[in-house]
Motif scaffolding. Structure first.
Motif, PDB file in Angstrom:
ATOM      1  N   GLY A   1       5.372  22.865  19.170  1.00  0.00           N
ATOM      2  CA  GLY A   1       4.713  22.635  20.261  1.00  0.00           C
ATOM      3  C   GLY A   1       5.135  22.016  21.585  1.00  0.00           C
ATOM      4  N   GLY A   2       5.886  21.234  21.070  1.00  0.00           N
ATOM      5  CA  GLY A   2       6.599  20.420  22.231  1.00  0.00           C
ATOM      6  C   GLY A   2       7.594  20.986  23.052  1.00  0.00           C
ATOM      7  N   SER A   3       8.010  20.438  24.114  1.00  0.00           N
ATOM      8  CA  SER A   3       9.217  20.851  24.910  1.00  0.00           C
ATOM      9  C   SER A   3      10.360  19.782  24.982  1.00  0.00           C
ATOM     10  N   LEU A   4      11.445  20.422  25.178  1.00  0.00           N
ATOM     11  CA  LEU A   4      12.671  19.638  25.609  1.00  0.00           C
ATOM     12  C   LEU A   4      13.620  20.328  26.581  1.00  0.00           C
ATOM     13  N   ARG A   5      14.229  19.718  27.329  1.00  0.00           N
ATOM     14  CA  ARG A   5      15.087  20.217  28.383  1.00  0.00           C
ATOM     15  C   ARG A   5      16.549  19.703  28.163  1.00  0.00           C
ATOM     16  N   LEU A   6      17.386  20.784  27.822  1.00  0.00           N
ATOM     17  CA  LEU A   6      18.735  20.490  27.646  1.00  0.00           C
ATOM     18  C   LEU A   6      19.543  20.568  28.996  1.00  0.00           C
ATOM     19  N   SER A   7      20.456  19.846  29.010  1.00  0.00           N
ATOM     20  CA  SER A   7      21.472  19.846  30.200  1.00  0.00           C
ATOM     21  C   SER A   7      22.655  20.110  29.798  1.00  0.00           C
ATOM     22  N   CYS A   8      23.628  20.796  30.394  1.00  0.00           N
ATOM     23  CA  CYS A   8      25.110  20.966  30.331  1.00  0.00           C
ATOM     24  C   CYS A   8      25.952  20.774  31.660  1.00  0.00           C
ATOM     25  N   ALA A   9      26.478  19.571  31.466  1.00  0.00           N
ATOM     26  CA  ALA A   9      27.283  19.311  32.991  1.00  0.00           C
ATOM     27  C   ALA A   9      28.516  19.926  32.768  1.00  0.00           C
ATOM     28  N   ALA A  10      29.159  20.242  33.866  1.00  0.00           N
ATOM     29  CA  ALA A  10      30.737  20.871  33.805  1.00  0.00           C
ATOM     30  C   ALA A  10      31.608  19.899  34.750  1.00  0.00           C
ATOM     31  N   SER A  11      32.849  19.624  34.260  1.00  0.00           N
ATOM     32  CA  SER A  11      33.622  19.128  35.087  1.00  0.00           C
ATOM     33  C   SER A  11      34.813  20.225  35.332  1.00  0.00           C
ATOM     34  N   GLY A  12      35.555  19.925  36.315  1.00  0.00           N
ATOM     35  CA  GLY A  12      36.675  20.797  36.754  1.00  0.00           C
ATOM     36  C   GLY A  12      36.104  21.960  37.765  1.00  0.00           C
ATOM     37  N   GLN A  13      36.904  22.699  38.188  1.00  0.00           N
ATOM     38  CA  GLN A  13      36.835  23.965  39.166  1.00  0.00           C
ATOM     39  C   GLN A  13      36.423  24.926  38.642  1.00  0.00           C
ATOM     40  N   SER A  14      36.010  26.217  39.333  1.00  0.00           N
ATOM     41  CA  SER A  14      35.628  27.367  39.071  1.00  0.00           C
ATOM     42  C   SER A  14      33.923  27.355  38.344  1.00  0.00           C
ATOM     43  N   PHE A  15      33.439  26.319  38.161  1.00  0.00           N
ATOM     44  CA  PHE A  15      31.989  26.244  37.704  1.00  0.00           C
ATOM     45  C   PHE A  15      31.204  27.381  38.357  1.00  0.00           C
ATOM     46  N   ASN A  16      31.315  27.631  39.504  1.00  0.00           N
ATOM     47  CA  ASN A  16      30.608  28.800  40.129  1.00  0.00           C
ATOM     48  C   ASN A  16      30.939  30.127  39.822  1.00  0.00           C
ATOM     49  N   SER A  17      31.929  30.437  39.220  1.00  0.00           N
ATOM     50  CA  SER A  17      32.634  31.737  39.004  1.00  0.00           C
ATOM     51  C   SER A  17      32.328  32.007  37.681  1.00  0.00           C
ATOM     52  N   TYR A  18      31.802  31.146  36.920  1.00  0.00           N
ATOM     53  CA  TYR A  18      31.525  31.624  35.350  1.00  0.00           C
ATOM     54  C   TYR A  18      29.911  31.799  35.120  1.00  0.00           C
ATOM     55  N   SER A  19      29.835  32.654  34.368  1.00  0.00           N
ATOM     56  CA  SER A  19      28.371  32.790  33.627  1.00  0.00           C
ATOM     57  C   SER A  19      28.271  31.816  32.674  1.00  0.00           C
ATOM     58  N   LEU A  20      27.076  31.212  32.354  1.00  0.00           N
ATOM     59  CA  LEU A  20      26.746  30.423  31.450  1.00  0.00           C
ATOM     60  C   LEU A  20      26.073  30.601  30.420  1.00  0.00           C
ATOM     61  N   ALA A  21      25.976  30.285  29.165  1.00  0.00           N
ATOM     62  CA  ALA A  21      24.948  30.448  28.254  1.00  0.00           C
ATOM     63  C   ALA A  21      24.754  29.363  27.170  1.00  0.00           C
ATOM     64  N   TRP A  22      23.680  29.659  26.488  1.00  0.00           N
ATOM     65  CA  TRP A  22      23.434  28.643  25.467  1.00  0.00           C
ATOM     66  C   TRP A  22      23.334  29.532  24.378  1.00  0.00           C
ATOM     67  N   PHE A  23      23.969  29.153  23.338  1.00  0.00           N
ATOM     68  CA  PHE A  23      23.844  29.348  21.730  1.00  0.00           C
ATOM     69  C   PHE A  23      23.398  28.298  20.810  1.00  0.00           C
ATOM     70  N   ARG A  24      22.865  28.783  19.597  1.00  0.00           N
ATOM     71  CA  ARG A  24      22.504  28.022  18.499  1.00  0.00           C
ATOM     72  C   ARG A  24      23.137  28.156  17.287  1.00  0.00           C
ATOM     73  N   GLN A  25      23.230  27.132  16.539  1.00  0.00           N
ATOM     74  CA  GLN A  25      23.535  27.221  15.171  1.00  0.00           C
ATOM     75  C   GLN A  25      22.823  26.189  14.168  1.00  0.00           C
ATOM     76  N   SER A  26      22.493  27.016  13.079  1.00  0.00           N
ATOM     77  CA  SER A  26      21.802  26.242  12.060  1.00  0.00           C
ATOM     78  C   SER A  26      22.546  26.299  10.861  1.00  0.00           C
ATOM     79  N   PRO A  27      22.490  25.346   9.582  1.00  0.00           N
ATOM     80  CA  PRO A  27      23.106  25.743   8.445  1.00  0.00           C
ATOM     81  C   PRO A  27      22.784  27.009   7.794  1.00  0.00           C
ATOM     82  N   GLU A  28      21.727  27.495   8.121  1.00  0.00           N
ATOM     83  CA  GLU A  28      21.269  28.862   7.328  1.00  0.00           C
ATOM     84  C   GLU A  28      21.708  30.104   8.110  1.00  0.00           C
ATOM     85  N   LEU A  29      22.120  29.878   9.410  1.00  0.00           N
ATOM     86  CA  LEU A  29      22.266  31.062  10.118  1.00  0.00           C
ATOM     87  C   LEU A  29      23.445  30.850  10.851  1.00  0.00           C
TER      88      LEU A  29
END
Length: 124
Positions: free
Chosen positions: A14-42
């Motif tokens: 029921g709680g909340s978290l905010r994840l951040s992903c900081a980028a370095s280097g050029q071309s950040f603004n030309s990329y799509s960005l995504a989040w994926f997740r992985q657990s031991p079962e999946l």
């Protein structure tokens, strides 16, 4: 581009978290960005993606309505706001960057840049 994810932790259901992903280097603004997740079962699964402009987003059915992806192109950061967390959201979360075509935006093979992962644990 190099990606650095942060913001994971342990939270009760029921709680909340905010994840951040900081980028370095050029071309950040030309990329799509995504989040994926992985657990031991999946295998690694798609969570959310945001296109270059930030106006188009995609979500997996399991997180739609609870998670929100956003990006700040000036700061080169992508966020994942996670609300109403459930124990089944427990996983290592990875941010990714790339130039996927629309039909591949949910596929991890479409992204060439990956962050190191941040652990999210949701207790019941």
């Amino acid at each position: 581009v190099q990606l650095q994810a942060s913001g994971g932790g342990m939270v009760q259901a029921g709680g909340s978290l905010r994840l951040s992903c900081a980028a370095s280097g050029q071309s950040f603004n030309s990329y799509s960005l995504a989040w994926f997740r992985q657990s031991p079962e999946l295998e690694r699964e798609f969570v959310a993606a945001i296109r270059v402009s930030g106006s188009t987003t995609h979500y997996s059915d399991s997180v739609k309505g609870r998670f929100t992806i956003s990006r700040d192109n000036a700061k080169k950061i992508v966020y994942l706001q996670m609300n109403s967390l459930k124990p089944e959201d427990t996983a290592v979360y990875y941010c990714a960057g790339g130039r996927p075509i629309l039909s591949s935006i949910r596929s991890d093979s479409a992204y060439g840049y990956w962050g190191q992962g941040t652990q999210v644990t949701v207790s019941s």
